[in-house]
Enzyme design. Structure first.
Site, PDB file in Angstrom:
ATOM      1  N   ASP A 169      19.582 -32.547  46.764  1.00  0.00           N
ATOM      2  CA  ASP A 169      20.813 -31.441  47.540  1.00  0.00           C
ATOM      3  C   ASP A 169      20.268 -30.039  47.660  1.00  0.00           C
ATOM      4  OD1 ASP A 169      21.722 -31.914  44.765  1.00  0.00           O
ATOM      5  OD2 ASP A 169      23.393 -31.014  45.027  1.00  0.00           O
ATOM      6  N   GLU A 188      23.686 -32.553  42.777  1.00  0.00           N
ATOM      7  CA  GLU A 188      23.815 -31.839  41.982  1.00  0.00           C
ATOM      8  C   GLU A 188      24.541 -29.731  42.261  1.00  0.00           C
ATOM      9  OE1 GLU A 188      22.983 -27.682  39.801  1.00  0.00           O
ATOM     10  OE2 GLU A 188      22.068 -27.783  41.202  1.00  0.00           O
TER      11      GLU A 188
END
Length: 471
Positions: free
Chosen positions: A110, A176
């Site tokens: 991500d 994250e």
């Protein structure tokens, strides 16, 4: 019982062959990195979850193509606070054989939101080569970490085939940047599949573009929202200004108490770590941070002690009428987001308690304070005495051709505390593909191509070394 590692006898030609294969693997890894960068996998609320799912599927396909894993899955875990599923992660597992260790390779697929797209010199999700760098959101943080893992494994397979003995697990997280809300639950749900002797977290940086680094300390974080209220309703600033405190006045005076005249944090109960730091000049700071002439650095002590070993307090957001929407009104309440970096050695919960106590004690005019959205992550210190640390240093020196530097990092990787708690016997190595000019989280994020090449080679050499070792 503490394990003892013994290296098997192997010809230096094997390591040389892995080095050569890793060098040859770089172009394909960069091409695959470009494809990943094109996927806008932002895991923040309000963004398209389908893009994160598409990114996870793309990573899974790359791992499937390696042909070395017993299992490759896209998985989620529920967020404890809400019970809702977290963002998709990719989990791949391969059991160790013949007494070899198991390594867990971590990265995240991500990315941060783009922010103001007008500040980008090229489209953020269109990978663009300029001046020896690859530009794009996630090009460095952390899709390059994903591809360093995959490229290193491709090199290992090129030399050893798929029948090697090293145990390899991969955990490619999908949230994250958004706070790893389901990380601890994911670890608990998949503890047996993730268990390893060595964990490599490829989400940090290097000393500079040519000198590798092993991150041995990370500051913790304490982030929260504070709402300041001074009025029951908005009032005309001309009629009541001068007698009635508005929320901005109270907030400005309150926030000013957090720092002294040098800009150093002035909050009782926030600790500092006493540790030596390498030489690092103000000129280097200005270059790497974009600090213009005429604007002075803040704080006291060596520059790196301020960046690695001292606490910070930063206001990162505010809810208040914009310039465009300004009116002659006394605002009754406003909210600010405060982000503190916590020195290694102090618990994040204790740092937050000190901050809340300071703010409540210094609230002017009897302003009413409420605190919400508290997010805490503990700091991390590496035990540098382990055998895996020495192997990592050897691999970095061989891969970069330069001796590595042990560094601290001012930023935080809060989930490492979860790894330590779940896998206390594992040796955790924090590495990375970024150089100081990568501008992670900022417009014009980029990856230095030579740094990526050296990082991929170094990791391939570490994998080869571990495959030649027995516990």
């Amino acid at each position: 019982m503490r394990s003892k590692i013994t290296r098997m006898t192997s010809a230096s030609s094997r390591a040389s062959a892995v080095h050569e294969a890793a060098t040859a693997a770089v172009p394909a890894a960069l091409a695959d990195l470009g494809a990943l960068v094109r996927i806008p996998s932002v895991a923040f609320p309000g963004f398209d979850r389908a893009e994160v799912e598409r990114s996870a599927a793309a990573v899974k396909a790359l791992l499937d193509d390696l042909g070395i894993f017993d299992r490759v899955e896209v998985k989620t875990a529920n967020v404890p606070a809400t019970g809702e599923p977290g963002m998709p992660a990719v989990l791949a597992t391969r059991a160790a054989r013949n007494g070899r260790p198991t390594i867990l390779l971590y990265a995240h697929h991500d990315v941060q939101p783009v922010g103001d797209e007008s500040l980008w010199e090229s489209a953020p999700f269109e990978p663009t080569l300029r001046g020896g760098r690859l530009y794009g959101r996630g090009a460095a943080d952390d899709k390059a970490g994903v591809m360093a893992h995959i490229g290193a494994l491709r090199a290992l397979v090129e030399v050893l085939g798929t029948d090697f003995d090293l145990g390899v697990n991969l955990f490619i997280e999908g949230e994250e940047e958004a706070g790893s809300a389901s990380f601890a639950a994911f670890l608990a749900d998949n503890a047996d599949a993730l268990r390893a002797d060595v964990i490599v977290v490829a989400d940090s940086g290097n000393w500079d573009a040519v000198t590798p680094a092993l991150t041995v300390s990370l500051r913790g974080n304490a982030r929260f929202t504070m709402t300041v209220k001074t009025l029951d309703h908005a009032s005309h600033s001309g009629m009541f200004g001068g007698a009635v405190p508005d929320a901005m006045l109270a907030t400005a005076k309150l926030l000013a108490t957090l720092w002294d005249d040098d800009g150093a944090v002035a909050v009782a109960g926030l600790h500092e770590r006493d540790a030596e730091t390498p030489e690092y000049t103000e000129e280097t700071l200005r270059s790497e941070a974009g600090l213009p002439d005429g604007v002075s650095p803040i704080g006291r002590g060596t520059i790196l002690s301020r960046l690695w070993n001292k606490p910070t307090v930063t206001v990162t957001g505010i809810d208040f009428p914009s310039v465009r929407n300004a009116s002659n009104t006394l605002t009754p309440e406003l909210s600010v987001v405060i982000s503190s970096r916590v020195a290694p050695g102090q618990r994040a919960a204790d740092a937050y308690a000190a901050l809340e106590a300071h703010l409540r004690a210094h609230a002017p005019f009897g302003a009413q304070l409420t605190f919400s959205d508290v997010d805490l992550g503990d700091a991390f210190l590496v035990d540098t005495s382990g055998w895996a640390v020495e192997k990592a240093r050897d691999a970095l020196e061989s891969g970069y051709g330069v001796s590595p530097v042990d560094i601290g990092v001012g930023g935080s990787i809060p989930f490492i505390a979860d790894l330590v708690r779940e896998f206390p016997a594992a040796q955790i190595l924090v590495t990375g593909v970024e150089d100081p000019h990568a501008r992670a989280h900022s417009p014009n994020e980029s990856l230095h191509l030579d740094t990526f090449r050296h990082a991929l080679i170094s990791e391939a050499l570490l994998l080869e070394s571990l495959d030649a070792s027995t516990l």
